[in-house]
Design a protein around this motif. Structure first.
Motif, PDB file in Angstrom:
ATOM      1  N   GLY A  68       0.825  -1.206   0.000  1.00 30.29           N
ATOM      2  CA  GLY A  68       0.000   0.000   0.000  1.00 30.29           C
ATOM      3  C   GLY A  68       0.853   1.247   0.000  1.00 30.29           C
ATOM      4  O   GLY A  68       0.626   2.178  -0.779  1.00 30.29           O
ATOM      5  N   THR A 126       0.646   3.858  -3.212  1.00 32.26           N
ATOM      6  CA  THR A 126      -0.274   4.984  -3.087  1.00 32.26           C
ATOM      7  C   THR A 126       0.504   6.224  -2.673  1.00 32.26           C
ATOM      8  O   THR A 126       1.619   6.150  -2.205  1.00 32.26           O
ATOM      9  CB  THR A 126      -1.361   4.716  -2.028  1.00 32.26           C
ATOM     10  N   THR A 145      -3.846   7.824   2.946  1.00 30.23           N
ATOM     11  CA  THR A 145      -3.565   6.430   2.638  1.00 30.23           C
ATOM     12  C   THR A 145      -2.221   6.016   3.232  1.00 30.23           C
ATOM     13  O   THR A 145      -2.072   4.896   3.730  1.00 30.23           O
ATOM     14  CB  THR A 145      -3.546   6.199   1.121  1.00 30.23           C
ATOM     15  N   ASN A 146      -1.239   6.926   3.193  1.00 28.04           N
ATOM     16  CA  ASN A 146       0.066   6.597   3.774  1.00 28.04           C
ATOM     17  C   ASN A 146      -0.061   6.252   5.249  1.00 28.04           C
ATOM     18  O   ASN A 146       0.495   5.261   5.727  1.00 28.04           O
ATOM     19  CB  ASN A 146       1.029   7.770   3.611  1.00 28.04           C
ATOM     20  N   PHE A 152      -1.901   2.804   5.602  1.00 26.87           N
ATOM     21  CA  PHE A 152      -1.083   1.633   5.278  1.00 26.87           C
ATOM     22  C   PHE A 152       0.118   1.522   6.224  1.00 26.87           C
ATOM     23  O   PHE A 152       0.564   0.425   6.539  1.00 26.87           O
ATOM     24  CB  PHE A 152      -0.630   1.690   3.822  1.00 26.87           C
TER      25      PHE A 152
END
Ligand SMILES: Nc1ncnc2c1ncn2[C@@H]1O[C@H](COP(=O)(O)OP(=O)(O)O)[C@@H](O)[C@H]1O
Ligand SMILES: [Mg+2]
Lengths: 258, 633
Positions: free
Chosen positions: B258, B262, B267-268, B271
């Motif tokens: 991920g 991304t 999102t960082n 994940f």
């Protein structure tokens, strides 16, 4: 070879260095499972005597027999190959190297591609030390961190492991305190009980008497007698070592001068 | 079960190994403690500190170009320092080793260019030069062995003889003090491939992916290896634990994929958390599944442990907390080092200089304190330890975020940030595992072997992953580096695993004793002198074929750097103790200092000060080690 022959015997050995006579007319023997003590003051010739036995020197006169066969050693290696191992005062060890490396020094077992069998060496060093009654917890420990008595035991265990029949110890207790000396005396007994003949050099009769079966007393290169334990009461040995009559005179002199 | 069948089997050796496999009488020394007893560990820590220092204060250090720049001189220096270290462990010095690197090059050039009418093909000359070098080594050894004089004085003599001879015959034959245009000789290009190939590898597509996957896989293997060395194996695996571990691994991989695929803060973070939880779960699961549980009884017992416990706990807590605080302060300070303004003449008196030194100094002090704390708190309760470790992990993570927000340099914002978060995650994982599993206090041959293998494989994998990322750029790496690595590996193997290595240590440690016990001491020394001379020839060839010309004075005075590198690497000046790997690391340190100081914009005169300080520090440390080892009670 006869069964009754002692493991090692010398008859009327003499050793000259040029015109100096270091040894004259020395006879003694050691049997398997027995301890022969060599006693004498400094300079009496004890070291010269065992160096002759160990193949460092060759006798100038007299006979040297191993298991009844007459021998004449050209080098310590020859003596070693006949099973006569000597533990010198400096112990022949590298203080910064581990116990297992020192134990196998000079006779390292190797596998087919020439690598040392390290696992085997570590295990064996520990087991052999255990047989001498000393518990090495970590064979990686440098020999220099062991106590004096323990280092003696490494040297003794090493000699025993490599097939010594006769073990010669040059003043193993002289640099040690009372307790450590006791430890080393125990190893001497342990080696004796494993069937070795032991030649134990000392100038201390109190160390010699408890372990010895036979006593050779040297004075200025001459034998003052080669006694079995039964023929020599402790007091007699102490007196001979202390210089007997000489000491009496000295005591008298010192006390008289007050 | 399987144990019984092994006993029934007639094979004797199997039975024996089965018996010693778990031997409670042998003290088990934990992986970290075992490592700390190695002679090269001081040098390794020093190398890391130096690397961090220059990495923090310069823009270039750590890039492929700068790495190639310092690795190049490190390679030739390293080959010599490893050879000199072997000789030093054997109890001798060779002051002619420096000039020999030049003498061999000059001799090569003279014979190849001036022999007969058209010179001689270098394929014939190179073996001749190696042979001549071996003869010089042999002569040095004969002098030392026969006269029993200190090799210091003997080789000082041969140093002058060689120096004079080289100057004399070079001047006489070519009327100059150098030989150049070696490329005119026959066979030059072929030999150049062996001694001075340049690898210029361009970037390729999968470089970064291989780095990430290789490094992470390597780290995983390393961590599992350490666990294997630390905890007691269960008789049968606990399936629940293994299931948790598998789930953790899946989550970890998911988080990683991920992160890689991304972009964007939300999102960082998501994940990242997934990955971290995965790592912790994997470690905890492994702890549960493979190792014996600690059990409540033991926890309580450790807590109630005798009178010393409260004091030990207090000391350990203090040490650990202060240590963590120092490290974090150091990192925070380092992060705001502004690497643009590095041109100060007296760098150490500037704010930048202060920050740079504080950065490394505080981290080192912090690590030392934590280590002391761990020793002070021998009987500390598991709960206290757990909370301390968790605290450390949380603080590391917190500072990581602060650094990311504040730092100006890109590498602090990304590389360092990632590394710190990874460390924090692993610390949490270790804390949880330690809480769950029982520590081993005895030796277990199979687990020890497996653990050690995994630690080694893990380290090598991580290193290779990093190396390929550095190598596959548009920079030049020379083949001498490869010879250096191979020689170091070979020398280390010889020293640790062969009879000859045993003899080297014994001859240097106690010459008379080793001889009286049947070690051919003189022959050992002869071999070592020849090895040093051959190494000098190798270095001489590497330099000659790289530079295409050789100065008669080349290598003059370098012998002291060989010795410094060996001593900094943990080799004992008086012999009997040391490490080939340490000498190689010592060479890397010297090379980093020499290259890093100009990069940092400092006056290069500082490099001598730094080298001198290192040498003194190393000598003191080695001396301390020897005293401890030799002190007989
Ligand atoms: N190599 C030698 N050359 C000449 N004399 C020697 C030699 N070795 C020993 N001696 C002499 O032999 C005598 C006995 O010495 P040594 O055997 O060392 O006695 P101990 O070990 O009983 O103290 C001493 O007087 C010594 O000077
Ligand atoms: Mg003597």
């Amino acid at each position: 070879m006869t069964d009754s022959a002692p493991l090692l015997e010398v008859r009327d050995i003499a050793k000259h260095f040029g015109n100096i006579t270091a040894l004259q007319g020395i006879s003694t023997s050691v049997n398997a499972g027995e301890v022969t003590c060599v006693l004498g003051d400094n300079g009496a010739g004890k070291s010269t005597f065992i160096k002759t036995l160990a193949g460092v020197h060759q006798q100038s006169e007299g006979q040297y027999l191993v298991e009844g066969e007459e021998v004449r050693f050209g080098s310590p290696r020859e003596a070693l190959s006949k099973g006569i191992a000597t533990v010198y005062q400096d112990l022949a060890m590298a203080p910064l190297m581990s116990i297992w490396r020192n134990f196998f020094l000079g006779s390292e077992p190797r596998n087919a591609i020439g690598m040392m069998k390290t696992a085997f060496m570590k295990r064996t060093a520990r087991e052999e030390m255990a047989k001498m009654g000393i518990d090495i917890r970590d064979p990686e420990q440098p020999v220099g961190t062991l106590s004096g008595g323990e280092r003696q035991s490494v040297a003794i265990a090493r000699a025993v492991y490599f097939g010594a029949k006769v073990l010669i110890l040059d003043e193993p207790t002289s640099a040690l305190g009372v307790k450590q000396s006791g430890v080393v005396l125990k190893y001497i007994i342990a080696a004796r009980d494993r069937g070795l003949g032991v030649i134990f050099i000392t100038h201390n009769p109190h160390h010699a008497y408890p372990v010895g079966d036979r006593f050779l007393i040297l004075n200025r290169g001459r034998s003052m007698g080669n006694f079995a334990k039964s023929d020599l009461p402790r007091d007699e040995l102490v007196k001979m070592m202390a210089g007997g009559a000489e000491l009496d005179a000295l005591t008298h002199e010192l006390e008289g001068s007050r | 079960m399987s144990d019984d069948s092994a006993n029934v089997a007639v094979d004797d050796s199997d039975v024996v190994t089965e018996e010693v496999r778990i031997d409670e009488r042998v003290v088990h020394v934990g992986p970290i403690q075992r490592m700390l007893t190695r002679p090269e560990v001081g040098a390794l820590l020093g190398a890391i500190a130096i690397w961090l220092l220059f990495w923090a204060v310069t823009d270039k250090f750590g890039t492929a170009a700068a790495t190639a720049n310092w690795l190049d001189p490190a390679a030739t220096l390293g080959i010599m320092s490893v050879a000199v270290a072997l000789l030093m462990i054997g109890g001798e010095f060779d002051l002619s080793s420096g000039i020999m690197t030049g003498a061999t090059g000059i001799t090569l050039g003279l014979i190849a260019k001036e022999f007969g009418d058209n010179g001689l093909n270098v394929f014939i000359v190179v073996p001749i030069v190696f042979f001549l070098a071996a003869v010089v080594g042999w002569l040095n050894a004969q002098f030392v062995n026969r006269t029993a004089l200190p090799s210091f004085i003997v080789t000082l003599g041969s140093f002058f003889v060689i120096k004079g001879a080289v100057l004399g015959y070079t001047k006489r034959i070519v009327d100059k003090v150098l030989v150049d245009d070696l490329d005119e000789t026959a066979g030059y290009s072929g030999m150049r491939k062996i001694f001075a190939t340049e690898f210029k590898e361009t970037t390729y597509g999968w470089r970064d992916e291989i780095f990430v996957i290789g490094a992470i896989l390597g780290l995983v293997i390393l961590v599992v290896g350490v666990l294997e060395l630390t905890y007691i194996r269960r008789a049968t695996a606990n399936p629940t634990g293994l299931l948790v571990a598998v789930a953790g691994v899946v989550a970890g991989i998911g988080g990683l994929l991920g992160l890689l695929n991304t972009d964007g803060v939300g999102t960082n973070a998501l994940f990242g958390i997934l990955g971290a939880v995965g790592v912790v779960a994997a470690m905890a699961g492994l702890g549960l599944g493979r190792y014996e549980p600690r059990g409540d009884v033991e926890l309580a017992a450790a807590d109630a442990d005798s009178d010393g416990a409260p004091l030990a706990r207090k000391r350990m807590s203090t040490f650990t907390l202060v240590g963590v605080a120092l490290i974090l302060l150091g990192i925070a300070l380092g992060a705001i080092i502004d690497s643009e303004t590095q041109d100060a003449f007296l760098f150490f008196f500037t704010v930048q200089g202060f920050r740079a030194v504080a950065f490394v100094g505080l981290i080192v002090a912090g690590v030392a304190l934590i280590f002391l704390g761990a020793r002070a708190g021998g009987s500390i309760s598991a709960k206290t330890r757990l909370s301390l470790l968790l605290f450390a992990a949380v603080s590391i993570a917190a500072v990581a975020f602060i650094v990311q927000a504040m730092a100006e340099g890109r590498k602090f914002r990304t590389e360092f940030f990632t590394a710190m978060l990874l460390v924090a995650t692993i610390v949490v994982g270790s804390a949880v595992t330690e809480f769950l599993a029982r520590k081993r206090t005895f030796s277990d041959a199979r687990a020890d072997r497996l653990g050690r293998l995994m630690v080694a494989v893990g380290m090598v994998m991580t290193l290779l992953a990093w190396a390929q990322r550095t190598v596959f750029t548009d920079n030049i790496f020379r083949i001498a580096i490869l010879w250096w690595v191979l020689f170091t590996i070979g020398a280390t193997f010889v020293l640790l695993r062969t009879r000859f290595g045993n003899w080297i240590q014994a001859v240097g440690g106690n010459f008379d004793a080793s001889r009286s016990i049947g070690v051919p001491a003189a022959r050992v020394k002869t071999t070592l002198f020849i090895v040093v001379a051959l190494a000098a020839a190798l270095v001489g060839m590497c330099l000659a074929f790289r530079l295409n010309s050789v100065q008669a004075s080349q290598g003059d005075g370098q012998e002291f750097f060989f010795i410094i590198a060996a001593v900094v690497g943990g080799n004992r000046l008086q012999g009997g103790y040391g490490s080939a790997l340490g000498a190689a690391i010592g060479a890397a340190i010297i090379s980093m200092v020499r290259n890093g100081i100009p990069l940092a914009g400092w006056n290069t005169n500082w490099s001598f000060l730094v080298l001198g300080a290192f040498l003194l520090g190393a000598v003191l440390l080695n001396n301390y080690v020897r005293e401890k080892a030799e002190a007989a009670r």
